[in-house]
Write an enzyme that holds these catalytic residues in place. Structure first.
Site, PDB file in Angstrom:
ATOM      1  N   SER A 119       0.803  -1.229   0.000  1.00 13.91           N
ATOM      2  CA  SER A 119       0.000   0.000   0.000  1.00 13.91           C
ATOM      3  C   SER A 119       0.834   1.276   0.000  1.00 13.91           C
ATOM      4  O   SER A 119       0.471   2.256  -0.656  1.00 13.91           O
ATOM      5  CB  SER A 119      -0.957  -0.003   1.196  1.00 13.91           C
ATOM      6  OG  SER A 119      -0.235  -0.094   2.419  1.00 13.91           O
ATOM      7  N   ASP A 135      10.541   1.114  -1.668  1.00 12.44           N
ATOM      8  CA  ASP A 135       9.552   0.118  -1.279  1.00 12.44           C
ATOM      9  C   ASP A 135       9.029   0.447   0.120  1.00 12.44           C
ATOM     10  O   ASP A 135       9.591   1.291   0.826  1.00 12.44           O
ATOM     11  CB  ASP A 135      10.193  -1.275  -1.290  1.00 12.44           C
ATOM     12  CG  ASP A 135       9.190  -2.389  -1.514  1.00 12.44           C
ATOM     13  OD1 ASP A 135       7.973  -2.146  -1.367  1.00 12.44           O
ATOM     14  OD2 ASP A 135       9.625  -3.519  -1.821  1.00 12.44           O
ATOM     15  N   ASP A 143       6.946  -3.505   6.579  1.00 10.14           N
ATOM     16  CA  ASP A 143       5.926  -3.864   7.564  1.00 10.14           C
ATOM     17  C   ASP A 143       6.366  -3.486   8.972  1.00 10.14           C
ATOM     18  O   ASP A 143       5.542  -3.190   9.830  1.00 10.14           O
ATOM     19  CB  ASP A 143       5.622  -5.354   7.466  1.00 10.14           C
ATOM     20  CG  ASP A 143       5.014  -5.696   6.110  1.00 10.14           C
ATOM     21  OD1 ASP A 143       4.008  -5.064   5.740  1.00 10.14           O
ATOM     22  OD2 ASP A 143       5.560  -6.565   5.410  1.00 10.14           O
ATOM     23  N   GLY A 202       6.925  -8.192   3.358  1.00 12.02           N
ATOM     24  CA  GLY A 202       6.322  -9.349   2.744  1.00 12.02           C
ATOM     25  C   GLY A 202       4.879  -9.616   3.098  1.00 12.02           C
ATOM     26  O   GLY A 202       4.285 -10.560   2.566  1.00 12.02           O
ATOM     27  N   GLY A 245       2.534  -8.002   2.097  1.00 10.91           N
ATOM     28  CA  GLY A 245       1.796  -7.752   0.865  1.00 10.91           C
ATOM     29  C   GLY A 245       1.888  -8.873  -0.150  1.00 10.91           C
ATOM     30  O   GLY A 245       1.220  -8.839  -1.180  1.00 10.91           O
ATOM     31  N   GLY A 246       2.734  -9.872   0.120  1.00 13.59           N
ATOM     32  CA  GLY A 246       2.753 -11.058  -0.711  1.00 13.59           C
ATOM     33  C   GLY A 246       3.746 -11.070  -1.854  1.00 13.59           C
ATOM     34  O   GLY A 246       3.594 -11.866  -2.778  1.00 13.59           O
ATOM     35  N   ALA A 247       4.797 -10.219  -1.798  1.00 12.28           N
ATOM     36  CA  ALA A 247       5.738 -10.168  -2.928  1.00 12.28           C
ATOM     37  C   ALA A 247       7.191 -10.156  -2.467  1.00 12.28           C
ATOM     38  O   ALA A 247       8.052  -9.622  -3.144  1.00 12.28           O
ATOM     39  CB  ALA A 247       5.454  -8.936  -3.784  1.00 12.28           C
ATOM     40  N   GLU A 264      10.572  -8.669  -4.320  1.00 14.70           N
ATOM     41  CA  GLU A 264      11.055  -7.428  -3.705  1.00 14.70           C
ATOM     42  C   GLU A 264      12.528  -7.548  -3.334  1.00 14.70           C
ATOM     43  O   GLU A 264      13.321  -6.631  -3.561  1.00 14.70           O
ATOM     44  CB  GLU A 264      10.232  -7.103  -2.464  1.00 14.70           C
ATOM     45  CG  GLU A 264       8.821  -6.634  -2.764  1.00 14.70           C
ATOM     46  CD  GLU A 264       7.970  -6.492  -1.524  1.00 14.70           C
ATOM     47  OE1 GLU A 264       6.925  -5.818  -1.614  1.00 14.70           O
ATOM     48  OE2 GLU A 264       8.326  -7.052  -0.465  1.00 14.70           O
ATOM     49  N   LYS A 314       5.065   1.834  11.679  1.00 21.29           N
ATOM     50  CA  LYS A 314       5.941   0.732  11.272  1.00 21.29           C
ATOM     51  C   LYS A 314       7.309   0.787  11.956  1.00 21.29           C
ATOM     52  O   LYS A 314       8.093  -0.165  11.834  1.00 21.29           O
ATOM     53  CB  LYS A 314       6.129   0.749   9.751  1.00 21.29           C
ATOM     54  CG  LYS A 314       4.815   0.720   8.964  1.00 21.29           C
ATOM     55  CD  LYS A 314       4.018  -0.525   9.244  1.00 21.29           C
ATOM     56  CE  LYS A 314       2.666  -0.509   8.552  1.00 21.29           C
ATOM     57  NZ  LYS A 314       2.752  -0.478   7.101  1.00 21.29           N
TER      58      LYS A 314
END
Length: 234
Positions: free
Chosen positions: A32, A86, A89, A100, A102-104, A108, A127
């Protein structure tokens, strides 16, 4: 727009303004906050700025948005990034991070490691943590035999959970590369470098979300009492 989204946008604008120049090849992160970076780059390019700037996306979602806002795209087969921008988290004061959710994370990390000028991360103040481990540590795993990999991760002292895709009726989440993700909750990550090395030794564990010694700078937008945006450089 929620306050958190406003902070993400603020951090993205600061990072682009501070680190991006004409003719740069940029690694474009996922998640995001990173998508606010892509939107900002698109705004500048559509306005006639950042001549020659091109991007290397880390996910299909990022690639789709980049095309939509007019960012020319390349692959690592064609060029290496000058820098990658980038999200994170969570990030520690020493600029180690977990990524990670976000699933990539595999793509990345590949793009970040290939970046000549390093990795710049953007985040809202929530964060920033004193020590890593407040959120689960994602590990991208090979689907074949993932049950055995799952057990090996649990033996490291975490509570692992196979990630499901809520948008697909709870089916197993599959990354753009066709892999599964195991979210590992540790009570604390006292030595990120040592844990990263342990996970890398496990067959089936393709990559993990610990980004240790890779981050050049963090641009963190704070809200409330913190206010403003601060930049931490290695």
């Amino acid at each position: 727009m929620a306050d958190t989204e406003g902070l993400k946008r603020e951090a993205a604008r600061e990072a682009v303004g501070r680190y991006v120049e004409d003719d740069m090849v940029l690694g474009l992160g996922s998640g995001s906050t990173a998508l606010w970076v892509v939107r900002r780059l698109g705004e500048i390019i559509s306005g006639g700025g950042l001549s020659g700037a091109r991007g290397i996306p880390t996910s299909e979602t990022t690639a789709s948005l980049a095309r939509e806002v007019g960012i020319p795209l390349l692959s690592l087969a064609e060029e290496r990034p000058d820098i990658t921008i980038d999200g994170v988290d969570e990030i520690s004061p020493g600029l180690d991070a977990v990524k990670g959710l976000g699933g990539a994370l595999l793509r990345e990390k590949i793009v970040a490691a290939a970046s000549r000028g390093g990795l710049v991360v953007v985040a809202d103040d929530s964060k920033a943590v004193e020590a890593l481990g407040t959120c689960p540590l994602p590990v991208e795993v090979e689907p074949f035999g993932y049950e055995a990999t799952f057990e090996s991760l649990a033996a490291l002292g975490c509570e692992p959970e196979l990630r499901l895709d809520d948008g697909k009726n709870g089916e197993t989440f599959v990354t753009d590369g066709g892999h599964y993700t195991v979210d590992c909750r540790f009570s604390a990550i006292e030595d990120p470098a040592a844990l990263e090395a342990e996970i890398k030794r496990l067959p089936g564990a393709l990559e993990n979300g610990l980004f240790v010694g890779m981050i050049r700078a963090a641009v963190i937008a704070g809200g409330g009492e913190n206010g403003g945006t601060r930049v931490i450089e290695r």
